[in-house]
Write a protein that holds these residues in place. Structure first.
Motif, PDB file in Angstrom:
ATOM      1  N   VAL A  49      19.886 -12.712  15.575  1.00  0.00           N
ATOM      2  CA  VAL A  49      19.764 -14.006  15.016  1.00  0.00           C
ATOM      3  C   VAL A  49      21.025 -14.564  15.287  1.00  0.00           C
ATOM      4  O   VAL A  49      22.209 -14.688  14.159  1.00  0.00           O
ATOM      5  CB  VAL A  49      19.358 -14.259  13.551  1.00  0.00           C
ATOM      6  CG1 VAL A  49      19.111 -15.480  13.085  1.00  0.00           C
ATOM      7  CG2 VAL A  49      18.234 -13.223  13.300  1.00  0.00           C
ATOM      8  N   PRO A  50      21.201 -15.447  16.509  1.00  0.00           N
ATOM      9  CA  PRO A  50      22.346 -15.991  16.755  1.00  0.00           C
ATOM     10  C   PRO A  50      22.833 -17.151  15.751  1.00  0.00           C
ATOM     11  O   PRO A  50      22.055 -17.734  15.145  1.00  0.00           O
ATOM     12  CB  PRO A  50      22.158 -16.319  18.252  1.00  0.00           C
ATOM     13  CG  PRO A  50      20.953 -15.561  18.841  1.00  0.00           C
ATOM     14  CD  PRO A  50      20.236 -15.341  17.591  1.00  0.00           C
ATOM     15  N   ILE A  51      24.258 -17.132  15.801  1.00  0.00           N
ATOM     16  CA  ILE A  51      24.868 -18.219  15.063  1.00  0.00           C
ATOM     17  C   ILE A  51      24.296 -19.532  15.839  1.00  0.00           C
ATOM     18  O   ILE A  51      24.292 -19.480  16.910  1.00  0.00           O
ATOM     19  CB  ILE A  51      26.460 -18.198  15.144  1.00  0.00           C
ATOM     20  CG1 ILE A  51      26.766 -16.952  13.993  1.00  0.00           C
ATOM     21  CG2 ILE A  51      27.021 -19.548  14.569  1.00  0.00           C
ATOM     22  CD1 ILE A  51      28.191 -16.786  13.780  1.00  0.00           C
ATOM     23  N   GLY A  52      23.914 -20.398  14.970  1.00  0.00           N
ATOM     24  CA  GLY A  52      23.334 -21.828  15.798  1.00  0.00           C
ATOM     25  C   GLY A  52      21.968 -21.778  15.941  1.00  0.00           C
ATOM     26  O   GLY A  52      21.281 -22.695  16.050  1.00  0.00           O
ATOM     27  N   ALA A  53      21.227 -20.934  15.683  1.00  0.00           N
ATOM     28  CA  ALA A  53      19.768 -20.784  15.925  1.00  0.00           C
ATOM     29  C   ALA A  53      19.343 -21.681  14.546  1.00  0.00           C
ATOM     30  O   ALA A  53      19.804 -21.780  13.766  1.00  0.00           O
ATOM     31  CB  ALA A  53      19.233 -19.400  15.700  1.00  0.00           C
ATOM     32  N   LYS A  54      18.232 -22.383  14.991  1.00  0.00           N
ATOM     33  CA  LYS A  54      17.770 -23.357  13.975  1.00  0.00           C
ATOM     34  C   LYS A  54      16.570 -22.816  13.222  1.00  0.00           C
ATOM     35  O   LYS A  54      15.843 -22.037  13.808  1.00  0.00           O
ATOM     36  CB  LYS A  54      17.440 -24.825  14.414  1.00  0.00           C
ATOM     37  CG  LYS A  54      18.796 -25.264  15.386  1.00  0.00           C
ATOM     38  CD  LYS A  54      18.067 -26.584  15.808  1.00  0.00           C
ATOM     39  CE  LYS A  54      18.991 -27.133  16.640  1.00  0.00           C
ATOM     40  NZ  LYS A  54      19.033 -28.362  17.139  1.00  0.00           N
ATOM     41  N   LEU A  73      11.328 -21.596  13.874  1.00  0.00           N
ATOM     42  CA  LEU A  73      12.707 -21.115  14.372  1.00  0.00           C
ATOM     43  C   LEU A  73      12.791 -21.388  15.839  1.00  0.00           C
ATOM     44  O   LEU A  73      11.984 -21.397  16.822  1.00  0.00           O
ATOM     45  CB  LEU A  73      12.572 -19.539  14.196  1.00  0.00           C
ATOM     46  CG  LEU A  73      12.381 -18.978  12.756  1.00  0.00           C
ATOM     47  CD1 LEU A  73      11.608 -17.675  12.714  1.00  0.00           C
ATOM     48  CD2 LEU A  73      13.687 -18.640  12.124  1.00  0.00           C
ATOM     49  N   LYS A  74      14.161 -21.619  16.315  1.00  0.00           N
ATOM     50  CA  LYS A  74      14.405 -21.983  17.756  1.00  0.00           C
ATOM     51  C   LYS A  74      15.837 -21.395  17.942  1.00  0.00           C
ATOM     52  O   LYS A  74      16.766 -21.436  16.994  1.00  0.00           O
ATOM     53  CB  LYS A  74      14.606 -23.615  17.767  1.00  0.00           C
ATOM     54  CG  LYS A  74      14.966 -24.073  19.195  1.00  0.00           C
ATOM     55  CD  LYS A  74      15.132 -25.355  19.378  1.00  0.00           C
ATOM     56  CE  LYS A  74      15.585 -25.807  20.589  1.00  0.00           C
ATOM     57  NZ  LYS A  74      15.774 -27.340  20.749  1.00  0.00           N
ATOM     58  N   GLY A  75      15.809 -20.687  18.882  1.00  0.00           N
ATOM     59  CA  GLY A  75      17.281 -19.988  19.402  1.00  0.00           C
ATOM     60  C   GLY A  75      17.148 -18.612  19.062  1.00  0.00           C
ATOM     61  O   GLY A  75      18.407 -18.031  19.090  1.00  0.00           O
ATOM     62  N   LEU A  76      16.034 -17.911  18.741  1.00  0.00           N
ATOM     63  CA  LEU A  76      15.961 -16.371  18.430  1.00  0.00           C
ATOM     64  C   LEU A  76      16.120 -15.870  19.922  1.00  0.00           C
ATOM     65  O   LEU A  76      15.829 -16.378  21.165  1.00  0.00           O
ATOM     66  CB  LEU A  76      14.821 -16.086  17.879  1.00  0.00           C
ATOM     67  CG  LEU A  76      14.653 -16.772  16.381  1.00  0.00           C
ATOM     68  CD1 LEU A  76      13.223 -16.073  15.918  1.00  0.00           C
ATOM     69  CD2 LEU A  76      15.714 -16.307  15.389  1.00  0.00           C
ATOM     70  N   LEU A  77      16.198 -14.371  19.945  1.00  0.00           N
ATOM     71  CA  LEU A  77      16.087 -13.761  21.126  1.00  0.00           C
ATOM     72  C   LEU A  77      14.694 -13.859  21.658  1.00  0.00           C
ATOM     73  O   LEU A  77      13.653 -14.119  20.830  1.00  0.00           O
ATOM     74  CB  LEU A  77      16.211 -12.328  21.074  1.00  0.00           C
ATOM     75  CG  LEU A  77      17.730 -12.046  20.333  1.00  0.00           C
ATOM     76  CD1 LEU A  77      17.775 -10.114  20.097  1.00  0.00           C
ATOM     77  CD2 LEU A  77      18.761 -12.432  21.121  1.00  0.00           C
TER      78      LEU A  77
END
Length: 182
Positions: A49-54, A73-77
């Motif tokens: 769960v990267p930093i900056g994912a929404k 969720l947006k920006g996950l793997l």
């Protein structure tokens, strides 16, 4: 998203509910970050769960006494499953700080893995599968509303939720957490 929350809340004012304490719309929009006392969304595993994912969470009481919770969720793997559940406490510095799953009827034995209590009718399960772009969406509707024991977070887990007789409700390590005032 905030416009949707306002529209839903306005609609509920006119439909009403039959509770002593009025049910409330809950909404959180945030970016995952490292833990701080002011963080709304915390990632404990930045590789998954990267930093900056929404994250966006919307909890809506329904006029018939139920609750619908939506998770975006947006920006996950990309192309990866995640488990997600509503939890009883706020996010903290450690993944376990969010406490157990919120249960409408609380299992006297914690942690709860008994499918009589740990099931998607007594808890709010929001398992997702991120698409090729890292986008994910889940919705869960239950036939009850939060009481004075309001839930306080949604936790993302490493895998989809298990339903076996000895592991019901488990979904692996806690990867991230978002505070939501249900």
């Amino acid at each position: 998203m905030k416009t949707l929350a306002v529209a839903v809340a306005t609609g509920l004012v006119f439909t009403g509910t039959a509770h002593a304490e009025p049910a409330r719309v809950a909404h959180t929009s945030a970016k995952f970050e490292s833990y701080s006392a002011t963080a709304e969304a915390v990632t404990y595993d930045t590789a998954k769960v990267p930093i900056g994912a929404k994250v966006h969470v919307l909890g809506i009481p329904t006029p018939n006494g139920g609750t619908t919770v939506v998770l975006l969720l947006k920006g996950l793997l990309p192309d990866r499953p995640y488990g997600a559940h509503v939890h009883v406490k706020k996010c903290g510095a450690a993944p376990a700080d969010a406490g157990p799953h919120y249960q409408n009827v609380v299992d006297p034995k914690q942690p709860s893995v008994d499918p009589v209590y740990a099931n998607p009718s007594n808890e709010i399960w929001l398992d997702v599968h991120a698409d090729a772009h890292g986008l994910a969406y889940a919705k869960s509707t239950v036939d009850w509303q939060f009481t004075d024991r309001h839930a306080q977070s949604v936790v993302l887990h490493n895998e989809h939720t298990h339903t076996g007789p000895n592991d019901s409700g488990t979904a692996g390590p806690r990867l991230a957490c978002v505070n939501v005032a249900f």
